[in-house]
Design a protein around this motif. Structure first.
Motif, short mmCIF file in Angstrom:
data_model
loop_
_atom_site.label_atom_id
_atom_site.label_comp_id
_atom_site.label_asym_id
_atom_site.label_seq_id
_atom_site.Cartn_x
_atom_site.Cartn_y
_atom_site.Cartn_z
N THR A 52 -0.90 0.83 -0.70
CA THR A 52 0.47 0.70 -0.19
C THR A 52 1.18 2.05 -0.20
OG1 THR A 52 0.56 -1.54 -1.06
CG2 THR A 52 2.66 -0.50 -0.53
N TYR A 53 1.96 2.31 0.85
CA TYR A 53 2.77 3.52 0.88
C TYR A 53 3.81 3.48 -0.24
CZ TYR A 53 1.13 4.25 5.73
OH TYR A 53 0.37 4.44 6.85
N ASN A 80 7.25 6.82 -6.28
CA ASN A 80 8.00 5.60 -5.97
C ASN A 80 9.45 5.71 -6.41
OD1 ASN A 80 6.86 3.31 -4.57
ND2 ASN A 80 5.24 3.35 -6.12
N ASP A 81 10.35 5.19 -5.55
CA ASP A 81 11.78 5.10 -5.86
C ASP A 81 12.36 6.47 -6.21
OD1 ASP A 81 11.71 2.31 -5.49
OD2 ASP A 81 10.95 2.06 -7.52
N ARG A 98 11.83 8.88 5.55
CA ARG A 98 11.69 7.66 4.75
C ARG A 98 10.27 7.12 4.86
NH1 ARG A 98 13.29 5.15 0.38
NH2 ARG A 98 13.04 2.90 0.49
N TYR A 133 6.09 1.26 6.76
CA TYR A 133 7.22 1.91 7.43
C TYR A 133 7.15 3.42 7.21
CZ TYR A 133 12.00 3.20 8.71
OH TYR A 133 13.08 3.79 9.30
N ALA A 175 7.87 3.81 3.27
CA ALA A 175 7.83 2.57 2.50
C ALA A 175 6.64 1.76 3.01
CB ALA A 175 9.13 1.79 2.62
N ASP A 176 6.39 0.63 2.40
CA ASP A 176 5.28 -0.21 2.83
C ASP A 176 5.43 -0.58 4.30
OD1 ASP A 176 3.02 -1.79 2.76
OD2 ASP A 176 4.07 -3.54 1.96
N ASN A 209 7.48 3.89 -1.95
CA ASN A 209 8.85 3.66 -1.50
C ASN A 209 9.68 4.90 -1.85
OD1 ASN A 209 11.18 2.21 -0.58
ND2 ASN A 209 11.72 1.89 -2.72
N CYS A 210 9.94 5.77 -0.88
CA CYS A 210 10.58 7.04 -1.20
C CYS A 210 11.29 7.62 0.01
CB CYS A 210 9.53 8.05 -1.69
SG CYS A 210 8.18 8.33 -0.52
#
Length: 299
Positions: free
Chosen positions: A106-107, A80-81, A183, A188, A185-186, A109-110
């Motif tokens: 949840t995917y 994450n991040d 990219r 996405y 993300a949740d 965020n990266c």
């Protein structure tokens, strides 16, 4: 401070959700600061001989391994991040997303980077862009197809490439070759941008088209899509500036699939992915959702 997470996955069978091992290597300022390795009980629980011969993880060891959701609870913060890095990130990201979906997780965020993409662009004299081929090129030794060893090799390759070009970060490597990060993300996902055809075409503004759209100047093949959806999908791709293909080939970036895994196009896409080609497989339902959420395209 630069920080990224290199990782590798091994699969037990042909299904992308069948992660059976994961290796993680966390890098800060060009040094490894943390590592993680675990076998994983795959979903579905099938051990296919072709995959076993690659990673040598027996069915007995897999039966005793923790399920992915338990493993993910330990390592999710490492994804994450940050930037995540793998060799052929599209294939590993496909497996990661399929397994996260199975467990309704949840995917992360990266952003996403890829040693295959970077090596292909920055090591023109390397005779092979497989992970072990690049390792041989740099005279680096490792135990190939052990997930942690592969993850660490990704880090070692990036370190070598940085040294060659006298650069200090992944950001600078991406800027040097004008390749955007992928990219995740949740809800996405955008694959790392690399198109063989785009490298030979002028990326220009076209009337009614958004050059930042993920399909712009990408090659898309539709596989077994019913005619009732075909027209809508083809119109969307054309308006987005994409190129339609009848057959999967070395220029293909996306395969829109109705879910049949025995078609010639699906088999060819899988074959090319195994060889390191960057092909994103998107299910029909997922793609229709993308269309519904982006009705503005071309307007």
């Amino acid at each position: 401070m630069e920080r990224y997470t290199a990782f590798d996955l091994e699969l037990a069978n042909r299904y992308p959700s069948s992660i059976c091992a994961i290796g993680v290597c966390v890098v800060e300022n060009n040094r490894i600061v943390d590592t993680f390795y675990s076998r994983v009980k795959p979903v579905p629980f099938i051990s296919e001989s072709g995959h076993y011969h690659i990673h040598q993880i027996s069915e007995g060891k897999l039966a005793a391994a923790p399920t992915f959701d338990r493993v993910w609870a330990q390592i999710a913060p490492l994804f994450n991040d940050t930037v995540i890095l793998a060799h052929n990130i599209q294939q590993d990201a496909l497996a990661l997303r399929a397994t996260l979906d199975h467990y309704h997780l949840t995917y992360p965020n990266c952003d996403m980077s890829c040693t295959f993409v970077l090596s292909k662009k920055l090591l023109p004299n390397c005779p092979s862009y497989k992970l072990d081929g690049i390792a041989t090129y740099f005279n680096l030794r490792f135990s190939h197809h052990h997930a942690l060893e592969d993850a660490i090799m990704c880090y070692r390759i990036i370190r070598k490439i940085k040294s060659i070009y006298q650069l200090r970060s992944l950001d600078e490597l991406h800027e040097l070759i004008h390749v955007q990060y992928g990219r995740m993300a949740d809800q996405y996902y955008k694959n790392i941008y690399m198109s063989d055809i785009a490298s030979n075409q002028e990326m220009r503004e076209e009337e009614g088209k958004d050059i930042n759209h993920f399909l712009f100047h990408q090659c898309i093949c539709l596989d077994s899509i019913h005619v009732s959806y075909g027209t809508v999908i083809k119109d969307y791709i054309t308006l987005a500036g994409g190129f339609l293909q009848e057959k999967v080939n070395i220029n293909t970036n996306y395969l829109i699939s109705a879910g049949k895994t025995d078609t010639n196009n699906y088999k060819r896409a899988y074959e090319l992915m195994q060889k390191g080609q960057d092909i994103q497989i998107i299910g029909l339902t997922e793609f229709l959702q993308i269309i519904n959420e982006n009705t503005w395209v071309g307007s």
